[in-house]
Design a protein around this motif. Structure first.
Motif, mmCIF file in Angstrom:
data_model
loop_
_atom_site.group_PDB
_atom_site.id
_atom_site.type_symbol
_atom_site.label_atom_id
_atom_site.label_comp_id
_atom_site.label_asym_id
_atom_site.label_seq_id
_atom_site.Cartn_x
_atom_site.Cartn_y
_atom_site.Cartn_z
ATOM 1 N N TRP A 268 -36.632 -62.261 0.261
ATOM 2 C CA TRP A 268 -35.369 -61.509 0.292
ATOM 3 C C TRP A 268 -34.264 -62.293 -0.404
ATOM 4 O O TRP A 268 -33.469 -61.731 -1.140
ATOM 5 C CB TRP A 268 -34.967 -61.204 1.737
ATOM 6 N N TYR A 269 -34.242 -63.587 -0.161
ATOM 7 C CA TYR A 269 -33.239 -64.434 -0.811
ATOM 8 C C TYR A 269 -33.451 -64.417 -2.324
ATOM 9 O O TYR A 269 -32.491 -64.275 -3.092
ATOM 10 C CB TYR A 269 -33.354 -65.860 -0.277
ATOM 11 N N ASP B 249 -34.968 -62.150 -4.228
ATOM 12 C CA ASP B 249 -34.628 -60.846 -4.811
ATOM 13 C C ASP B 249 -33.123 -60.738 -5.039
ATOM 14 O O ASP B 249 -32.663 -60.290 -6.095
ATOM 15 C CB ASP B 249 -35.088 -59.708 -3.892
ATOM 16 N N TRP B 250 -32.362 -61.139 -4.016
ATOM 17 C CA TRP B 250 -30.901 -61.080 -4.123
ATOM 18 C C TRP B 250 -30.400 -62.053 -5.185
ATOM 19 O O TRP B 250 -29.532 -61.707 -5.994
ATOM 20 C CB TRP B 250 -30.287 -61.398 -2.761
ATOM 21 N N ALA C 122 -31.850 -58.921 10.954
ATOM 22 C CA ALA C 122 -31.409 -59.492 9.682
ATOM 23 C C ALA C 122 -30.401 -60.585 9.970
ATOM 24 O O ALA C 122 -29.726 -60.569 11.014
ATOM 25 C CB ALA C 122 -30.796 -58.417 8.780
ATOM 26 N N GLY D 217 -33.916 -60.531 5.427
ATOM 27 C CA GLY D 217 -33.622 -59.124 5.231
ATOM 28 C C GLY D 217 -34.416 -58.178 6.098
ATOM 29 O O GLY D 217 -34.308 -56.958 5.960
ATOM 30 N N TYR E 132 -41.421 -59.111 4.998
ATOM 31 C CA TYR E 132 -41.248 -58.691 3.605
ATOM 32 C C TYR E 132 -42.494 -57.995 3.073
ATOM 33 O O TYR E 132 -42.399 -57.095 2.241
ATOM 34 C CB TYR E 132 -40.933 -59.913 2.751
ATOM 35 N N GLN F 75 -39.867 -54.341 1.614
ATOM 36 C CA GLN F 75 -39.023 -55.212 0.794
ATOM 37 C C GLN F 75 -37.549 -54.815 0.866
ATOM 38 O O GLN F 75 -36.708 -55.451 0.227
ATOM 39 C CB GLN F 75 -39.473 -55.178 -0.668
ATOM 40 N N ASN G 171 -33.922 -54.856 1.796
ATOM 41 C CA ASN G 171 -33.117 -55.970 2.287
ATOM 42 C C ASN G 171 -32.029 -55.446 3.216
ATOM 43 O O ASN G 171 -31.001 -54.935 2.774
ATOM 44 C CB ASN G 171 -32.496 -56.738 1.126
ATOM 45 N N ARG G 172 -32.262 -55.580 4.509
ATOM 46 C CA ARG G 172 -31.300 -55.089 5.499
ATOM 47 C C ARG G 172 -30.066 -55.976 5.594
ATOM 48 O O ARG G 172 -29.073 -55.579 6.216
ATOM 49 C CB ARG G 172 -31.990 -54.984 6.864
ATOM 50 N N THR H 113 -28.381 -57.067 2.874
ATOM 51 C CA THR H 113 -27.462 -56.754 1.779
ATOM 52 C C THR H 113 -27.317 -55.268 1.508
ATOM 53 O O THR H 113 -26.262 -54.835 1.029
ATOM 54 C CB THR H 113 -27.931 -57.445 0.478
ATOM 55 N N ASP H 114 -28.348 -54.478 1.797
ATOM 56 C CA ASP H 114 -28.342 -53.073 1.378
ATOM 57 C C ASP H 114 -28.168 -52.080 2.519
ATOM 58 O O ASP H 114 -27.792 -50.934 2.272
ATOM 59 C CB ASP H 114 -29.642 -52.756 0.626
#
Length: 732
Positions: free
Chosen positions: A315-316, A318-319, A374, A389, A393, A397, A399-400, A402-403
């Motif tokens: 998750w990290y 991807d962001w 999260a 996230g 994962y 995938q 991401n809770r 950020t999204d």
């Protein structure tokens, strides 16, 4: 004698002229009609020669109708193609996603990769034949015959699916899947499918079949954080795709349909069953015979055992990859596409955060009816140390952190209290009244449905009283509720919250939706004395030659002071009382001053704890993706406990910093040996030197290197890069 105009010469001349004009009109019309009639007779005589009857006439009529429909259909197609055409307007469309990024944590250890490895990517000519055959037999058997969209393959898929009463085969071609990967998202809409079809035609006209196949194999997500079949072969089997066996090739080809479902490190039986289907497809497609796949059936592939290495901070990453793409698109990385990024990630804190959330959900999730969590940990000036996230994962995938947009509940109230402080009407000790209050038909109630009467403002925040937050909103607007809410929204946005925050009556109680990252950003301004920050991952970026091409301290926008420090200092003290005397007691850290706020939304759908020290800001959320209510989980229970376990670990061995406006109560944080709930040892915290100690060791290292350089000739230098309006919230 009177003059008679009708007997005059002028009258006779005018009458004759008008009669002549009338005669001319009559004769002209007669002649025109006769001419048109003649033309019609001539045309009819001419058309008699083409007169058809019976089946021939039916065919002619159908052809005419088809031509008419074709013209209008063509115009419609042109109109529908406009969005797809705009997506291909950029001249560098093929280079926008071709970054090859190697990520390191803050200490220089490689933690993962994203993008395509252009510098040493395996070309299609180097693939074993059975690798390409396995992909084509499973994904698109008519790849070399269709023009981007395959009506025959689509009809076959529809027939098979209808026969099996479910989705067994997909109708999308390999080109369509590539178009989606390059230009579109995964949303399931008619618009996306239309754009996908037009983009497929466009790709077929601009690229060769070989180029399309190479791009597809290089860019598809293959599970485990691996993008492209070469990266997947390295991740799952520890070898290049050039060297995989037939059984391994079948397992890799099976990943394209559902990479997380069939990833062998997640579900090996499902991966092997899928690989067996791929082998059957290769026989049906005519690539291999039954006796050629017998060995692969008897000895199915097994992934390498990577142990702890199999866990990556996906998750990290991807962001962080999105951040790097934004920097590249803005031109800040120049023309370099193969880069190494040293991030702010603290791998030990990341593992602790993941393990803590997983343990909490495994042990307490069923009783609370909570399935997801999260968390984000960052420094007060924006460097993100850890990000979780979700629970797994491999399963999802999304991401809770950020999204996802969720109601923050009472964790939104600090924005209300800070706005009240900035008006100059209030201080932490100002007396406020906890009693019934209404805005028209909206009458908020406290968690316990009781009222405490008069009390200092800090105590109202510590006990998360809804009526006081509402009363402060009215006072902020000088009696105008709407004006008060507008001021609160302005404060939240000024501090870095990006959610739109619609003006609803229950906004002061946290009814509007925000992300975990929004809360982490806003609370960072509390921890740093009123500066708005932008969370970031990249500390330094190096090109393939090891040259530093980007440094956050040098090249990024620095935090801006948006609120006077004196108001922030007052709020910080009030928020420490939430942890020491209020709803956030479970988040307290031994020997470390903590400020924070709990949050619980209507019907217990979301539970939060947002807190900070002088060193770190942390936000934890629990809930369900479906929005189903939990069983009486408040922010002061599992979220606060999770925050405590993560932050106690993160502060081990670090030089403590004071909160804004407060003195440092403890000189050093105790180094504790943490254990997991099962009794096993938690991830070991990397010891961190003080700034002065690091400078001394750096000087010694420089001296030793210079001495060695004078004595030894180096043959080959190494690399240089080291919710709802009007809802009454149950808030606590």
């Amino acid at each position: 004698m009177a003059f008679d105009f009708r007997k005059s010469r002028l009258f006779r001349a005018l009458r004759n002229a008008m009669l002549a004009f009338d005669s001319w009109i009559d004769s002209s019309l007669y002649n025109a009609g006769a001419g048109v009639g003649g033309l019609w007779r001539d045309f009819s005589g001419f058309m008699e020669r083409f007169h058809v009857r019976g089946a021939t006439r039916v065919a002619v009529e159908l052809a005419c109708e088809a031509l008419t429909l074709g013209v209008f259909g063509g115009l419609l197609m042109v109109a529908l193609a406009q969005p797809a055409i705009r997506l291909t307007g950029a001249s560098d469309w093929l280079k926008k996603t071709d970054l090859a990024v190697t990520f390191q944590d803050r200490y220089g250890l490689e933690v993962g990769r994203r993008g395509i490895l252009h510098d040493d990517a395996v070309t299609l000519d180097q693939y074993p034949d059975y690798v390409v055959q396995a992909v084509l037999a499973t994904e698109d058997r008519r790849f070399f015959e269709h023009w981007g969209v395959d009506p025959i393959g689509l009809a076959r898929a529809l027939t098979v699916n209808a026969r099996n009463s479910g989705v067994v085969q997909g109708g999308s071609t390999l080109t369509q899947q590539l178009a989606k990967n390059l230009f579109l998202s995964n949303e399931r809409t008619i618009t996306r499918k239309i754009n996908e079809a037009f983009l497929s035609f466009w790709l077929e006209t601009h690229l060769t079949k070989k180029q399309i196949l190479q791009l597809y194999l290089d860019r598809a997500y293959m599970g485990g954080g691996a993008f492209g079949i070469q990266a997947a072969a390295q991740f799952y089997f520890g070898r290049s795709v050039k060297d995989v066996t037939l059984a391994q090739a079948a397992m890799l080809a099976g990943l394209f349909k559902a990479p997380t479902k069939f990833a062998p490190h997640v579900n090996l039986p499902a991966a092997r069953a899928r690989a067996n289907d791929v082998l059957n497809n290769m026989v049906v497609a005519g690539y291999l015979r039954e006796n050629q796949i017998a060995e692969a059936r008897r000895n199915p592939a097994s992934p390498v055992d990577r142990g702890a290495e199999a866990t990556t901070p996906d998750w990290y990453l991807d962001w962080a990859f999105n951040e790097i793409k934004a920097l590249a698109d803005s031109g800040k990385l120049g023309a370099d596409r193969v880069i190494t990024v040293r991030t702010a990630l603290d791998s030990s804190v990341q593992k602790q955060a993941e393990a803590t959330i997983d343990t909490m959900l495994r042990q307490s999730g069923p009783s609370y009816h909570a399935s997801q969590g999260a968390a984000i940990v960052l420094e007060p000036l924006g460097a993100v140390r850890a990000m979780v996230g979700g629970r797994d994962y491999g399963v999802s995938q999304f991401n809770r952190a950020t999204d996802a947009q969720r109601q923050p509940g009472s964790s939104f109230k600090p924005y209300v209290y800070l706005t009240a402080l900035t008006t100059g009407k209030f201080t932490p000790t100002t007396t406020v009244v906890d009693g019934p209050i209404c805005d028209n038909n909206w009458c908020p109630r406290n968690y316990a449905n009781s009222y405490g009467g008069s009390m200092p403002m800090w105590q109202a925040l510590a006990h998360s009283l809804n009526t006081v937050a509402a009363r402060l909103t009215q006072a902020i607007g000088n009696g105008d509720w709407k004006r008060g809410r507008a001021s609160i929204i302005t404060t939240a946005h000024r501090l870095g919250v990006t959610a739109p925050l619609p003006d609803t009556q229950s906004l002061p109680l946290g009814a509007d939706e925000v992300s975990v990252m929004d809360q982490a950003t806003g609370y960072s301004a509390f921890a740093n004395g009123g500066k708005r920050i932008k969370p970031y991952a990249a500390l330094e970026i190096f090109n393939s030659r090891g040259d530093l091409i980007y440094s956050h301290d040098r090249d990024a926008e620095q935090p801006q002071q948006v609120v006077e420090p004196r108001f922030v200092n007052e709020l910080v003290w009030m928020m420490t009382q939430v942890v020491e005397q209020g709803t956030g007691r479970r988040a307290a850290l031994e020997g470390i001053k903590v400020a924070g706020k709990t949050g619980t939304t209507n019907a217990f759908k979301d539970a939060w704890f947002c807190g900070y020290t002088g060193n770190f800001v942390g936000v934890v959320w629990y809930g369900n993706d479906s929005g189903e209510p939990m069983v009486k989980m408040t922010g002061g229970t599992l979220p606060a406990m999770t925050w405590h376990d993560i932050m106690q670990f993160a502060h081990s061995g670090v030089d403590l910093k004071p909160l804004p406006g407060l003195s440092l109560e403890a000189e050093t944080a105790p180094v504790v040996q943490l254990t997991t709930a099962e009794g096993g040892q938690a991830p070991r915290r990397r010891e961190q030197l003080s700034k002065k100690s690091a400078e001394v060791l750096g000087s010694i290292e420089t001296l030793m290197k210079s001495t060695a350089a004078r004595r030894v000739e180096v043959d080959k230098p190494g690399p240089n890069f080291a919710g709802r309006p009007g809802a009454i919230m149950d808030l606590r």
